[in-house]
Design a protein around this motif. Sequence first.
Motif, PDB file in Angstrom:
ATOM      1  N   LEU A  62       0.821  -1.205   0.000  1.00 28.76           N
ATOM      2  CA  LEU A  62       0.000   0.000   0.000  1.00 28.76           C
ATOM      3  C   LEU A  62       0.857   1.258   0.000  1.00 28.76           C
ATOM      4  CD1 LEU A  62      -3.041  -0.578   2.416  1.00 28.76           C
ATOM      5  CD2 LEU A  62      -3.102  -0.117  -0.030  1.00 28.76           C
ATOM      6  N   VAL A  63       1.878   1.281   0.858  1.00 38.36           N
ATOM      7  CA  VAL A  63       2.725   2.473   0.965  1.00 38.36           C
ATOM      8  C   VAL A  63       3.554   2.651  -0.300  1.00 38.36           C
ATOM      9  CG1 VAL A  63       4.621   3.543   2.247  1.00 38.36           C
ATOM     10  CG2 VAL A  63       2.780   2.399   3.479  1.00 38.36           C
ATOM     11  N   ILE A  64       4.115   1.550  -0.827  1.00 32.75           N
ATOM     12  CA  ILE A  64       4.887   1.651  -2.081  1.00 32.75           C
ATOM     13  C   ILE A  64       4.020   2.225  -3.198  1.00 32.75           C
ATOM     14  CG2 ILE A  64       5.983   0.336  -3.931  1.00 32.75           C
ATOM     15  CD1 ILE A  64       7.094  -1.551  -1.868  1.00 32.75           C
ATOM     16  N   SER A  65       2.829   1.644  -3.372  1.00 28.64           N
ATOM     17  CA  SER A  65       1.932   2.091  -4.436  1.00 28.64           C
ATOM     18  C   SER A  65       1.515   3.542  -4.244  1.00 28.64           C
ATOM     19  CB  SER A  65       0.702   1.186  -4.487  1.00 28.64           C
ATOM     20  OG  SER A  65      -0.248   1.660  -5.417  1.00 28.64           O
ATOM     21  N   ALA A  66       1.213   3.902  -2.997  1.00 24.07           N
ATOM     22  CA  ALA A  66       0.742   5.258  -2.724  1.00 24.07           C
ATOM     23  C   ALA A  66       1.817   6.294  -3.037  1.00 24.07           C
ATOM     24  CB  ALA A  66       0.306   5.368  -1.265  1.00 24.07           C
ATOM     25  N   LEU A  67       3.050   6.043  -2.587  1.00 17.43           N
ATOM     26  CA  LEU A  67       4.119   7.013  -2.808  1.00 17.43           C
ATOM     27  C   LEU A  67       4.553   7.047  -4.265  1.00 17.43           C
ATOM     28  CD1 LEU A  67       6.360   6.512   0.353  1.00 17.43           C
ATOM     29  CD2 LEU A  67       4.904   8.462  -0.185  1.00 17.43           C
ATOM     30  N   ALA A  68       4.568   5.893  -4.915  1.00 18.43           N
ATOM     31  CA  ALA A  68       4.985   5.847  -6.316  1.00 18.43           C
ATOM     32  C   ALA A  68       4.027   6.628  -7.203  1.00 18.43           C
ATOM     33  CB  ALA A  68       5.083   4.404  -6.789  1.00 18.43           C
ATOM     34  N   ASN A  69       2.741   6.622  -6.840  1.00 20.18           N
ATOM     35  CA  ASN A  69       1.723   7.276  -7.662  1.00 20.18           C
ATOM     36  C   ASN A  69       1.281   8.631  -7.125  1.00 20.18           C
ATOM     37  OD1 ASN A  69       0.835   5.147  -9.811  1.00 20.18           O
ATOM     38  ND2 ASN A  69       0.955   3.997  -7.893  1.00 20.18           N
ATOM     39  N   ALA A  70       1.838   9.063  -5.988  1.00 19.90           N
ATOM     40  CA  ALA A  70       1.418  10.325  -5.374  1.00 19.90           C
ATOM     41  C   ALA A  70       1.825  11.506  -6.245  1.00 19.90           C
ATOM     42  CB  ALA A  70       2.021  10.463  -3.976  1.00 19.90           C
ATOM     43  N   LYS A  71       0.964  12.533  -6.237  1.00 19.28           N
ATOM     44  CA  LYS A  71       1.234  13.726  -7.052  1.00 19.28           C
ATOM     45  C   LYS A  71       1.601  14.944  -6.210  1.00 19.28           C
ATOM     46  CE  LYS A  71      -1.756  12.446 -10.909  1.00 19.28           C
ATOM     47  NZ  LYS A  71      -2.167  11.120 -10.410  1.00 19.28           N
ATOM     48  N   GLY A  72       1.444  14.829  -4.887  1.00 14.85           N
ATOM     49  CA  GLY A  72       1.790  15.975  -4.051  1.00 14.85           C
ATOM     50  C   GLY A  72       1.726  15.616  -2.592  1.00 14.85           C
ATOM     51  N   ALA A  73       2.369  16.406  -1.744  1.00 21.21           N
ATOM     52  CA  ALA A  73       2.437  16.125  -0.313  1.00 21.21           C
ATOM     53  C   ALA A  73       1.163  16.509   0.401  1.00 21.21           C
ATOM     54  CB  ALA A  73       3.624  16.875   0.306  1.00 21.21           C
ATOM     55  N   GLY A  74       0.494  17.558  -0.085  1.00 19.34           N
ATOM     56  CA  GLY A  74      -0.781  17.955   0.492  1.00 19.34           C
ATOM     57  C   GLY A  74      -0.689  18.252   1.973  1.00 19.34           C
ATOM     58  N   ALA A  75      -1.608  17.617   2.739  1.00 20.57           N
ATOM     59  CA  ALA A  75      -1.724  17.902   4.168  1.00 20.57           C
ATOM     60  C   ALA A  75      -0.946  16.920   5.026  1.00 20.57           C
ATOM     61  CB  ALA A  75      -3.204  17.869   4.552  1.00 20.57           C
ATOM     62  N   MET A  76       0.045  16.207   4.458  1.00 16.24           N
ATOM     63  CA  MET A  76       0.728  15.151   5.187  1.00 16.24           C
ATOM     64  C   MET A  76       1.442  15.655   6.440  1.00 16.24           C
ATOM     65  SD  MET A  76       0.232  12.124   4.325  1.00 16.24           S
ATOM     66  CE  MET A  76       1.577  11.507   5.321  1.00 16.24           C
ATOM     67  N   LYS A  77       2.042  16.841   6.374  1.00 12.21           N
ATOM     68  CA  LYS A  77       2.763  17.363   7.535  1.00 12.21           C
ATOM     69  C   LYS A  77       1.823  17.542   8.716  1.00 12.21           C
ATOM     70  CE  LYS A  77       5.628  21.245   9.065  1.00 12.21           C
ATOM     71  NZ  LYS A  77       6.256  22.541   8.669  1.00 12.21           N
ATOM     72  N   VAL A  78       0.645  18.083   8.466  1.00  8.53           N
ATOM     73  CA  VAL A  78      -0.342  18.284   9.533  1.00  8.53           C
ATOM     74  C   VAL A  78      -0.812  16.941  10.083  1.00  8.53           C
ATOM     75  CG1 VAL A  78      -2.611  19.229  10.105  1.00  8.53           C
ATOM     76  CG2 VAL A  78      -1.093  20.469   8.555  1.00  8.53           C
ATOM     77  N   LYS A 162       8.345   4.022 -14.959  1.00  5.71           N
ATOM     78  CA  LYS A 162       7.314   4.083 -15.987  1.00  5.71           C
ATOM     79  C   LYS A 162       5.950   3.756 -15.394  1.00  5.71           C
ATOM     80  CE  LYS A 162      10.465   2.811 -19.751  1.00  5.71           C
ATOM     81  NZ  LYS A 162      10.780   1.829 -20.819  1.00  5.71           N
ATOM     82  N   ASP A 163       4.920   4.270 -16.041  1.00  2.00           N
ATOM     83  CA  ASP A 163       3.559   4.056 -15.538  1.00  2.00           C
ATOM     84  C   ASP A 163       3.205   2.575 -15.435  1.00  2.00           C
ATOM     85  OD1 ASP A 163       3.177   6.752 -15.300  1.00  2.00           O
ATOM     86  OD2 ASP A 163       2.122   6.980 -17.216  1.00  2.00           O
ATOM     87  N   GLY A 164       3.715   1.777 -16.358  1.00  2.00           N
ATOM     88  CA  GLY A 164       3.433   0.347 -16.314  1.00  2.00           C
ATOM     89  C   GLY A 164       3.942  -0.308 -15.045  1.00  2.00           C
ATOM     90  N   VAL A 165       5.129   0.113 -14.601  1.00  2.00           N
ATOM     91  CA  VAL A 165       5.699  -0.421 -13.359  1.00  2.00           C
ATOM     92  C   VAL A 165       4.834  -0.007 -12.168  1.00  2.00           C
ATOM     93  CG1 VAL A 165       7.706  -0.402 -11.830  1.00  2.00           C
ATOM     94  CG2 VAL A 165       8.036  -0.434 -14.313  1.00  2.00           C
ATOM     95  N   LYS A 166       4.427   1.263 -12.155  1.00  2.00           N
ATOM     96  CA  LYS A 166       3.578   1.746 -11.066  1.00  2.00           C
ATOM     97  C   LYS A 166       2.251   0.996 -11.041  1.00  2.00           C
ATOM     98  CE  LYS A 166       5.493   6.441 -11.236  1.00  2.00           C
ATOM     99  NZ  LYS A 166       5.172   7.878 -11.431  1.00  2.00           N
ATOM    100  N   ASP A 167       1.724   0.709 -12.222  1.00  5.80           N
ATOM    101  CA  ASP A 167       0.445  -0.008 -12.295  1.00  5.80           C
ATOM    102  C   ASP A 167       0.550  -1.411 -11.704  1.00  5.80           C
ATOM    103  OD1 ASP A 167      -0.714   2.164 -13.492  1.00  5.80           O
ATOM    104  OD2 ASP A 167      -0.519   1.394 -15.553  1.00  5.80           O
ATOM    105  N   VAL A 168       1.712  -2.043 -11.864  1.00  7.60           N
ATOM    106  CA  VAL A 168       1.908  -3.374 -11.284  1.00  7.60           C
ATOM    107  C   VAL A 168       1.776  -3.321  -9.760  1.00  7.60           C
ATOM    108  CG1 VAL A 168       3.603  -5.202 -10.873  1.00  7.60           C
ATOM    109  CG2 VAL A 168       3.332  -4.255 -13.170  1.00  7.60           C
ATOM    110  N   PHE A 169       2.427  -2.333  -9.141  1.00 11.77           N
ATOM    111  CA  PHE A 169       2.355  -2.218  -7.690  1.00 11.77           C
ATOM    112  C   PHE A 169       0.946  -1.833  -7.230  1.00 11.77           C
ATOM    113  CE2 PHE A 169       6.941  -2.103  -8.142  1.00 11.77           C
ATOM    114  CZ  PHE A 169       7.364  -2.798  -7.024  1.00 11.77           C
ATOM    115  N   SER A 170       0.268  -1.027  -8.016  1.00  8.68           N
ATOM    116  CA  SER A 170      -1.113  -0.680  -7.683  1.00  8.68           C
ATOM    117  C   SER A 170      -2.007  -1.917  -7.741  1.00  8.68           C
ATOM    118  CB  SER A 170      -1.644   0.380  -8.647  1.00  8.68           C
ATOM    119  OG  SER A 170      -0.935   1.589  -8.527  1.00  8.68           O
ATOM    120  N   ALA A 171      -1.783  -2.751  -8.748  1.00  7.48           N
ATOM    121  CA  ALA A 171      -2.591  -3.968  -8.893  1.00  7.48           C
ATOM    122  C   ALA A 171      -2.329  -4.926  -7.728  1.00  7.48           C
ATOM    123  CB  ALA A 171      -2.277  -4.651 -10.220  1.00  7.48           C
ATOM    124  N   ILE A 172      -1.062  -5.066  -7.341  1.00  5.51           N
ATOM    125  CA  ILE A 172      -0.733  -5.938  -6.202  1.00  5.51           C
ATOM    126  C   ILE A 172      -1.376  -5.405  -4.926  1.00  5.51           C
ATOM    127  CG2 ILE A 172       1.124  -6.817  -4.742  1.00  5.51           C
ATOM    128  CD1 ILE A 172       2.927  -6.786  -7.211  1.00  5.51           C
TER     129      ILE A 172
END
Length: 412
Positions: A62-78, A162-172
């Motif tokens: 979950l964490v690998i997929s989330a960070l690999a595909n994340a687009k911004g830090a947002g409210a994470m610090k808070v 590459k997006d294909g690699v990220k998609d593999v981790f998302s699928a897992i």
Amino acid sequence: METLKAIGRKWNSISLIKRILVGLIIGAILGVVWPGNDVLEMLGTLFVSALKGVAPILVFFLVISALANAKGAGAMKVVVILYLAATFIAAFVAVLMSSLFPVDLTLAAAQDTSAAPSDIGSVLTKLVLSIASNPVDALTNANYLGILAWAILLGIALRHAKDGVKDVFSAISDAVSQVVRWIISLAPFGILGLVYTSVGTNGLEIFTEYGMLLVVLLASMAAVAFVTNPILAFICFRKNPFPLVWRCIKDSGVTAFFTRSSAANIPVNMELCKNLGLNKDNYSVSIPLGATINMGGAAVTISLMAMMAAHTMGVEVGFGTAVILGALSAVSACGASGVAGGSLLLIPLACSLFGIGNDVAMQVVGIGFVIGVIQDSVETAINSSTDVLFAASAEYMQWRKEGRDFKPGADA
């Protein structure tokens, strides 16, 4: 085959909570009238083993997929600040409650448990070593700090893949989440086995022998859930926090109460965040992170049990020592396992602050196992539901600054 599918659809159409309550009642009755049945006891063992087996893998991917595909830090610090602050405040609430309502413990026989940390230096050393552990070893031994550290590093490293690699981790990640849902759907049988074993071994006294201790413990957790945590949420978004608090308890806390695993409840929390309309780039990271470091319920258990041990042994606890205990419990709780009973073996560490020996401390751990049917369930419910509470609070804080209109706790 069609018959089995029909049975499965019928089973899933019944509310999970209703199924679990039926399993709990049947388990308690059978534990009284027919104790010692190995097959029924095996149901609980299989359920807990399945959760322990899948939870580390779930957090990792979950964490690998989330960070690999994340687009911004947002409210994470808070979110991180809220997690850590709430855990320390929860520990201090427990210290205060146990000072106001001390209970003399009837110490049970010492339990044969794994060695617990003996001092703050050793636990800090253990935490650092856990973070730098071999990733395969971390997954094998459910070392969540090590799992989290490696998942973060790999997730960041895959940001430019590459997006294909990220998609593999998302699928897992999605596949493991589905496995967890299947396991949770069988929770009624697991709960039946767990309650059957507890009642058959200890009798119905398991629910009453340490009643006063449970009252103080649950009152402390209630104060955290309905007083201190809502205050933190209100500070963030300056609106009535209780609709959000109730939504988190109803949709996340109730399920976590019965599964007794913050890590296994991650898919439930992710779905709730989605329904609330939160930013996936934020909650896909903060929810798995919260299952590891947002441990207010565990901090309550560690602090209160240590304080009750000190009271029983006649140890005077001053204000300064109590504050140190709160900080120690908060730090220790962040390293507690994300599965059932993960906080209990940290009780001897807190007891060592008062010079209480390991023999006595392990007897207190034994009491923890006795009351764990209720204590650990409520503890997990608080830990897991506040993962969503603070993820939403941090994002609502951003929305408030942006001038967006929103209703806390309402669907998007």
